[in-house]
Design a protein around this motif. Structure first.
Motif, PDB file in Angstrom:
ATOM      1  N   VAL A  37      -8.980   7.297 -10.103  1.00 38.51           N
ATOM      2  CA  VAL A  37      -9.905   7.327  -8.969  1.00 38.51           C
ATOM      3  C   VAL A  37     -10.521   5.944  -8.785  1.00 38.51           C
ATOM      4  CG1 VAL A  37     -10.472   9.777  -9.127  1.00 38.51           C
ATOM      5  CG2 VAL A  37     -11.839   8.120 -10.396  1.00 38.51           C
TER       6      VAL A  37
ATOM      7  N   ASP B 266     -11.127   2.172   3.489  1.00 37.81           N
ATOM      8  CA  ASP B 266      -9.658   2.262   3.429  1.00 37.81           C
ATOM      9  C   ASP B 266      -9.039   0.921   3.069  1.00 37.81           C
ATOM     10  OD1 ASP B 266      -9.701   4.927   4.040  1.00 37.81           O
ATOM     11  OD2 ASP B 266      -9.233   4.667   6.166  1.00 37.81           O
TER      12      ASP B 266
ATOM     13  N   ALA C 165      -6.115  11.685  -1.984  1.00 40.30           N
ATOM     14  CA  ALA C 165      -7.272  12.263  -1.299  1.00 40.30           C
ATOM     15  C   ALA C 165      -8.422  11.268  -1.294  1.00 40.30           C
ATOM     16  CB  ALA C 165      -7.705  13.561  -1.997  1.00 40.30           C
ATOM     17  N   LYS C 166      -9.311  11.416  -0.302  1.00 48.82           N
ATOM     18  CA  LYS C 166     -10.527  10.606  -0.220  1.00 48.82           C
ATOM     19  C   LYS C 166     -11.729  11.537  -0.203  1.00 48.82           C
ATOM     20  CE  LYS C 166      -8.722   8.502   3.384  1.00 48.82           C
ATOM     21  NZ  LYS C 166      -8.540   7.636   4.557  1.00 48.82           N
TER      22      LYS C 166
ATOM     23  N   HIS D  13     -18.690   7.120  -2.842  1.00 49.13           N
ATOM     24  CA  HIS D  13     -17.440   7.148  -2.086  1.00 49.13           C
ATOM     25  C   HIS D  13     -16.286   6.988  -3.065  1.00 49.13           C
ATOM     26  CE1 HIS D  13     -19.646   6.593   1.705  1.00 49.13           C
ATOM     27  NE2 HIS D  13     -20.412   5.761   1.021  1.00 49.13           N
TER      28      HIS D  13
ATOM     29  N   TYR E 135      -9.617   0.436  -0.692  1.00 45.86           N
ATOM     30  CA  TYR E 135      -8.726   1.325  -1.441  1.00 45.86           C
ATOM     31  C   TYR E 135      -7.282   0.812  -1.411  1.00 45.86           C
ATOM     32  CZ  TYR E 135     -12.591   4.717  -0.911  1.00 45.86           C
ATOM     33  OH  TYR E 135     -13.803   5.357  -0.926  1.00 45.86           O
TER      34      TYR E 135
ATOM     35  N   ILE F 257      -2.367   7.074  -2.196  1.00 47.76           N
ATOM     36  CA  ILE F 257      -3.679   7.713  -2.123  1.00 47.76           C
ATOM     37  C   ILE F 257      -3.493   9.191  -1.775  1.00 47.76           C
ATOM     38  CG2 ILE F 257      -5.876   7.773  -0.880  1.00 47.76           C
ATOM     39  CD1 ILE F 257      -5.578   4.736  -0.479  1.00 47.76           C
TER      40      ILE F 257
ATOM     41  N   ASN G 178     -16.373  11.761  -0.230  1.00 48.55           N
ATOM     42  CA  ASN G 178     -17.687  11.150  -0.054  1.00 48.55           C
ATOM     43  C   ASN G 178     -18.718  12.186  -0.478  1.00 48.55           C
ATOM     44  OD1 ASN G 178     -20.043   9.918   0.756  1.00 48.55           O
ATOM     45  ND2 ASN G 178     -19.646  10.132   2.950  1.00 48.55           N
TER      46      ASN G 178
ATOM     47  N   CYS H 196     -11.645   7.627  -3.801  1.00 54.09           N
ATOM     48  CA  CYS H 196     -10.330   8.161  -3.465  1.00 54.09           C
ATOM     49  C   CYS H 196      -9.563   8.425  -4.750  1.00 54.09           C
ATOM     50  CB  CYS H 196      -9.554   7.222  -2.540  1.00 54.09           C
ATOM     51  SG  CYS H 196      -8.972   5.702  -3.326  1.00 54.09           S
ATOM     52  N   TYR H 197      -8.619   9.342  -4.657  1.00 50.94           N
ATOM     53  CA  TYR H 197      -7.786   9.748  -5.792  1.00 50.94           C
ATOM     54  C   TYR H 197      -6.389   9.187  -5.555  1.00 50.94           C
ATOM     55  CZ  TYR H 197      -5.894  13.007  -9.324  1.00 50.94           C
ATOM     56  OH  TYR H 197      -5.293  13.561 -10.429  1.00 50.94           O
TER      57      TYR H 197
ATOM     58  N   GLU I  27     -15.429   4.025   7.221  1.00 56.47           N
ATOM     59  CA  GLU I  27     -14.160   4.492   6.644  1.00 56.47           C
ATOM     60  C   GLU I  27     -13.062   3.434   6.705  1.00 56.47           C
ATOM     61  OE1 GLU I  27     -12.802   8.243   7.971  1.00 56.47           O
ATOM     62  OE2 GLU I  27     -14.692   9.276   7.554  1.00 56.47           O
TER      63      GLU I  27
ATOM     64  N   SER J 249      -5.099  -0.100  -4.674  1.00 53.19           N
ATOM     65  CA  SER J 249      -3.940   0.745  -4.981  1.00 53.19           C
ATOM     66  C   SER J 249      -2.618  -0.018  -4.879  1.00 53.19           C
ATOM     67  CB  SER J 249      -3.912   1.969  -4.052  1.00 53.19           C
ATOM     68  OG  SER J 249      -3.800   1.576  -2.696  1.00 53.19           O
TER      69      SER J 249
END
Length: 375
Positions: A119, A102, A36-37, A24, A105, A34, A39, A26-27, A98, A109
């Motif tokens: 990432v 989230d 993009a995410k 998993h 992330y 963020i 999987n 994210c970018y 998710e 972030s």
């Protein structure tokens, strides 16, 4: 976690031994947004792709204990009621959720500052722990299952344009470069694998830097902080030694302290004791006592050590000295002495002037050219 336990977990991060279902991630851009995410299923990956991901997570288990790999404990209160611990435990149970991803992330972030895009990667793995017999060999029986999550934060950097061979056209063509994931800057393993068992009261934090504290990040994730980065430990120890010894902080004293700590590192390595070697206030006091330091100076050392590190502090010795390096430095000249040859160097006063003296019986080179030594 000690070196043996870390190595044991690193060994299962291979294409044939892992129990990972998905990667998993994210970018995130440099502003912390963020972009993009994603999987990615491990079953659908080519082996070369999987090996690259596993290599990233292996890097988060690399480096020196106490320098790059730092145990960060959770308080009992945080384990019982803290949202930080609850999030990590929930991700360990269901890494596909998710909303949980989230939340992780967002915490990272919001608190990790980077000049590059990066990432965040996360995996959940499970290890069927083999029992060890009295000879420390693994047998067929299981000692339980260690289930853990591993997280890595990696910069994304643009590669330079290059001439690349085109096998179809049988020629070299200009390849404009691309965005590539670099080695991780930080990461963590939760829960810890202590005494070859699951320890939900501890996490193993990885940092590539030996001076960053990541205070906001570690508070957000673990409700705790890195006490003192390795580089700051080294600088602080030098200050403690200089201020407590004052005029007695001589070349011979510093060389003796270096050699004694280096010898302790070597002895510990040869003993193969899995327990990490540490320097305590008592250890440092004993080292200085062996150098003939007065009781008055030893008392000053105790006070300075307690003020700077705390009375019960345990310092990794490789954070204090580099056992492979002994360096003498003046404003204009730097001398690096090979390990084990520190006694070839001395500082003397000749005709009222101070000199660094190096015994040189043979093999003297200047800019790669062998030279003779005149009487």
């Amino acid at each position: 976690m000690n070196e043996r336990e870390i190595s044991e977990i690193k060994r299962i991060l291979s294409p044939t031994r892992n129990a990972i279902h998905s990667v998993h991630g994210c970018y995130v851009n440099a502003e912390g947004a963020i972009i993009a995410k994603f999987n990615q299923s491990v079953a659908l990956m080519e082996e070369s792709e999987l090996e690259k991901y596993l290599g990233i997570f292996k890097r988060t288990l690399s480096g020196g204990i106490g320098k790059n790999l730092i145990n960060i404990p959770f308080s009992s209160e945080v384990v019982l009621n803290g949202e930080e611990h609850k999030l990590l435990m929930s991700l360990r149970e269901d890494p596909d959720d998710e909303s949980l991803l989230d939340s992780l992330y967002s915490k990272i972030s919001a608190t990790y500052k980077s000049e590059d895009n990066y990432v965040i990667l996360l995996i959940r793995n499970a290890y069927d722990i083999p029992k060890k017999n009295k000879n420390d060999d693994a047998d067929e029986d299981s000692a339980g299952v260690y289930t853990f999550i591993s997280c890595a934060v990696c910069p994304v950097k643009s590669t330079k344009a290059a001439l690349t061979y085109d096998s179809d056209g049988k020629k070299f063509v200009n390849f404009g470069g691309s965005n590539a994931i670099s080695a991780p800057e930080l990461g963590f393993l939760f829960p810890s694998f202590d005494d070859r068992e699951t320890n939900i009261y501890d996490t193993l934090f990885y940092t590539r830097s030996d001076e960053e504290t990541y205070e906001e990040l570690t508070l957000a994730l673990f409700k705790n902080q890195i006490k003192m980065p390795a580089k700051i430990q080294s600088q602080t120890f030098k200050t403690v030694l200089a201020e407590s010894m004052e005029k007695d902080c001589s070349f011979k004293l510093v060389r003796s302290v270096h050699n004694q700590i280096r010898d302790k590192i070597e002895e510990h390595k040869e003993s193969r004791d899995p327990t990490p070697l540490t320097l305590t206030q008592t250890t440092v006091k004993d080292i200085l006592s062996n150098c003939g330091v007065s009781n008055e100076k030893l008392t000053a050392l105790e006070q300075k050590f307690t003020e700077s590190f705390g009375k019960t502090a345990e310092l990794p010795p490789k954070n204090i000295i580099n056992p492979s390096k002994f360096e003498l430095k003046t404003p204009n000249v730097t001398v690096n002495v090979a390990k084990g040859y520190e006694d070839l160097v001395d500082i003397k006063v000749i005709n009222g002037q101070k000199f660094i003296v190096i015994r040189a019986d043979e093999g003297v080179e200047v800019n790669g050219l062998n030279v003779s030594i005149e009487d």
